[in-house]
Write a protein that holds these residues in place. Sequence first.
Motif, PDB file in Angstrom:
ATOM      1  N   LEU A 146     -15.639 -71.287  62.890  1.00 39.53           N
ATOM      2  CA  LEU A 146     -15.234 -70.512  64.059  1.00 39.53           C
ATOM      3  C   LEU A 146     -16.395 -70.364  65.039  1.00 39.53           C
ATOM      4  CD1 LEU A 146     -12.831 -69.075  65.281  1.00 39.53           C
ATOM      5  CD2 LEU A 146     -13.494 -67.015  64.035  1.00 39.53           C
ATOM      6  N   CYS A 147     -17.590 -70.111  64.533  1.00 43.74           N
ATOM      7  CA  CYS A 147     -18.766 -69.992  65.406  1.00 43.74           C
ATOM      8  C   CYS A 147     -19.027 -71.282  66.177  1.00 43.74           C
ATOM      9  CB  CYS A 147     -20.003 -69.617  64.596  1.00 43.74           C
ATOM     10  SG  CYS A 147     -20.027 -67.899  64.078  1.00 43.74           S
ATOM     11  N   LEU A 148     -18.964 -72.402  65.497  1.00 44.68           N
ATOM     12  CA  LEU A 148     -19.204 -73.677  66.168  1.00 44.68           C
ATOM     13  C   LEU A 148     -18.136 -73.950  67.220  1.00 44.68           C
ATOM     14  CD1 LEU A 148     -20.823 -76.237  66.538  1.00 44.68           C
ATOM     15  CD2 LEU A 148     -19.671 -77.202  64.536  1.00 44.68           C
ATOM     16  N   LEU A 149     -16.888 -73.658  66.896  1.00 44.18           N
ATOM     17  CA  LEU A 149     -15.809 -73.857  67.870  1.00 44.18           C
ATOM     18  C   LEU A 149     -15.991 -72.956  69.089  1.00 44.18           C
ATOM     19  CD1 LEU A 149     -12.876 -74.114  65.336  1.00 44.18           C
ATOM     20  CD2 LEU A 149     -13.608 -75.937  66.896  1.00 44.18           C
ATOM     21  N   VAL A 150     -16.378 -71.711  68.877  1.00 41.97           N
ATOM     22  CA  VAL A 150     -16.583 -70.785  69.995  1.00 41.97           C
ATOM     23  C   VAL A 150     -17.712 -71.281  70.891  1.00 41.97           C
ATOM     24  CG1 VAL A 150     -17.395 -68.456  70.610  1.00 41.97           C
ATOM     25  CG2 VAL A 150     -15.603 -68.746  68.900  1.00 41.97           C
ATOM     26  N   VAL A 151     -18.823 -71.687  70.303  1.00 38.74           N
ATOM     27  CA  VAL A 151     -19.951 -72.178  71.105  1.00 38.74           C
ATOM     28  C   VAL A 151     -19.552 -73.427  71.888  1.00 38.74           C
ATOM     29  CG1 VAL A 151     -22.253 -73.206  70.994  1.00 38.74           C
ATOM     30  CG2 VAL A 151     -21.743 -71.148  69.674  1.00 38.74           C
ATOM     31  N   GLU A 153     -16.541 -74.523  72.841  1.00 43.17           N
ATOM     32  CA  GLU A 153     -15.566 -74.257  73.900  1.00 43.17           C
ATOM     33  C   GLU A 153     -16.111 -73.318  74.966  1.00 43.17           C
ATOM     34  OE1 GLU A 153     -12.622 -75.964  74.416  1.00 43.17           O
ATOM     35  OE2 GLU A 153     -13.669 -77.121  72.887  1.00 43.17           O
ATOM     36  N   TRP A 154     -16.934 -72.373  74.584  1.00 42.78           N
ATOM     37  CA  TRP A 154     -17.515 -71.452  75.558  1.00 42.78           C
ATOM     38  C   TRP A 154     -18.468 -72.180  76.486  1.00 42.78           C
ATOM     39  CZ3 TRP A 154     -19.884 -66.081  73.954  1.00 42.78           C
ATOM     40  CH2 TRP A 154     -19.854 -65.220  75.050  1.00 42.78           C
ATOM     41  N   SER A 155     -19.176 -73.197  75.967  1.00 42.07           N
ATOM     42  CA  SER A 155     -20.066 -73.967  76.836  1.00 42.07           C
ATOM     43  C   SER A 155     -19.264 -74.707  77.894  1.00 42.07           C
ATOM     44  CB  SER A 155     -20.957 -74.918  76.024  1.00 42.07           C
ATOM     45  OG  SER A 155     -20.199 -75.871  75.336  1.00 42.07           O
ATOM     46  N   TYR A 156     -18.146 -75.308  77.510  1.00 40.58           N
ATOM     47  CA  TYR A 156     -17.287 -75.982  78.493  1.00 40.58           C
ATOM     48  C   TYR A 156     -16.761 -74.979  79.530  1.00 40.58           C
ATOM     49  CZ  TYR A 156     -17.060 -80.402  75.945  1.00 40.58           C
ATOM     50  OH  TYR A 156     -17.370 -81.589  75.350  1.00 40.58           O
ATOM     51  N   LEU A 157     -16.347 -73.823  79.066  1.00 40.52           N
ATOM     52  CA  LEU A 157     -15.870 -72.797  79.979  1.00 40.52           C
ATOM     53  C   LEU A 157     -16.967 -72.370  80.952  1.00 40.52           C
ATOM     54  CD1 LEU A 157     -13.629 -70.803  80.840  1.00 40.52           C
ATOM     55  CD2 LEU A 157     -14.513 -69.232  79.099  1.00 40.52           C
ATOM     56  N   SER A 158     -18.181 -72.226  80.449  1.00 40.44           N
ATOM     57  CA  SER A 158     -19.310 -71.837  81.307  1.00 40.44           C
ATOM     58  C   SER A 158     -19.614 -72.898  82.350  1.00 40.44           C
ATOM     59  CB  SER A 158     -20.549 -71.563  80.461  1.00 40.44           C
ATOM     60  OG  SER A 158     -20.325 -70.469  79.604  1.00 40.44           O
ATOM     61  N   TRP A 159     -19.537 -74.177  81.946  1.00 39.07           N
ATOM     62  CA  TRP A 159     -19.775 -75.253  82.906  1.00 39.07           C
ATOM     63  C   TRP A 159     -18.736 -75.249  84.018  1.00 39.07           C
ATOM     64  CZ3 TRP A 159     -20.171 -79.343  78.479  1.00 39.07           C
ATOM     65  CH2 TRP A 159     -21.406 -79.202  77.824  1.00 39.07           C
ATOM     66  N   ALA A 160     -17.532 -74.854  83.656  1.00 38.96           N
ATOM     67  CA  ALA A 160     -16.447 -74.832  84.632  1.00 38.96           C
ATOM     68  C   ALA A 160     -16.490 -73.586  85.508  1.00 38.96           C
ATOM     69  CB  ALA A 160     -15.104 -74.914  83.915  1.00 38.96           C
ATOM     70  N   GLY A 161     -17.463 -72.715  85.227  1.00 38.97           N
ATOM     71  CA  GLY A 161     -17.610 -71.517  86.046  1.00 38.97           C
ATOM     72  C   GLY A 161     -16.750 -70.358  85.591  1.00 38.97           C
ATOM     73  N   GLY A 162     -16.225 -70.446  84.334  1.00 40.55           N
ATOM     74  CA  GLY A 162     -15.360 -69.385  83.825  1.00 40.55           C
ATOM     75  C   GLY A 162     -16.081 -68.248  83.187  1.00 40.55           C
TER      76      GLY A 162
END
Length: 162
Positions: A146-151, A153-162
């Motif tokens: 779960l930690c790896l999945l969160v990191v 996906e959260w990185s992709y979200l951050s790149w997208a400005g979310g």
Amino acid sequence: SISNTPLYIAITAVRNMARLTERLKEEAGAQWMKIVNHPFTDAIANGSIGKEAMKFYLIQDHRFLDNFVILLASMVANAPSLKDRIPGCQFLGLITGKENTYFERSLEALGVGEKERCETPNSSATNGFMELMLNTARSGKYDEMLCLLVVAEWSYLSWAGG
């Protein structure tokens, strides 16, 4: 009492999770900032990335998909309850549907044929991340998956400005 209602309990759980992930992000500090603030990802976000760099990135990123599916499916299989499995199952359907065709369509639009996709070697980062995903999936440790999945996906979200 309102504190015993399912809605209140759900809202409290989401708030607690948000606080936990924010705390973990803060503790990661400079490492997290290196992930989300990088000239390469800035160029993707603002559209200034060159065609060759974008082709290479998409080829590498698409290679993660199989191991990511293995990791996500393992997380679903190791989740403690059906309630915990359902969001992962829904995400798995999303990732293996339009997400996969995004890569196919984007690579085709950039003129990347099957030969180029197969002959482009993995970067060391691609190899390392693919190995990390497989090892984490094989560990059977739900919390680590779960930690790896969160990191990821959260990185992709951050790149997208979310």
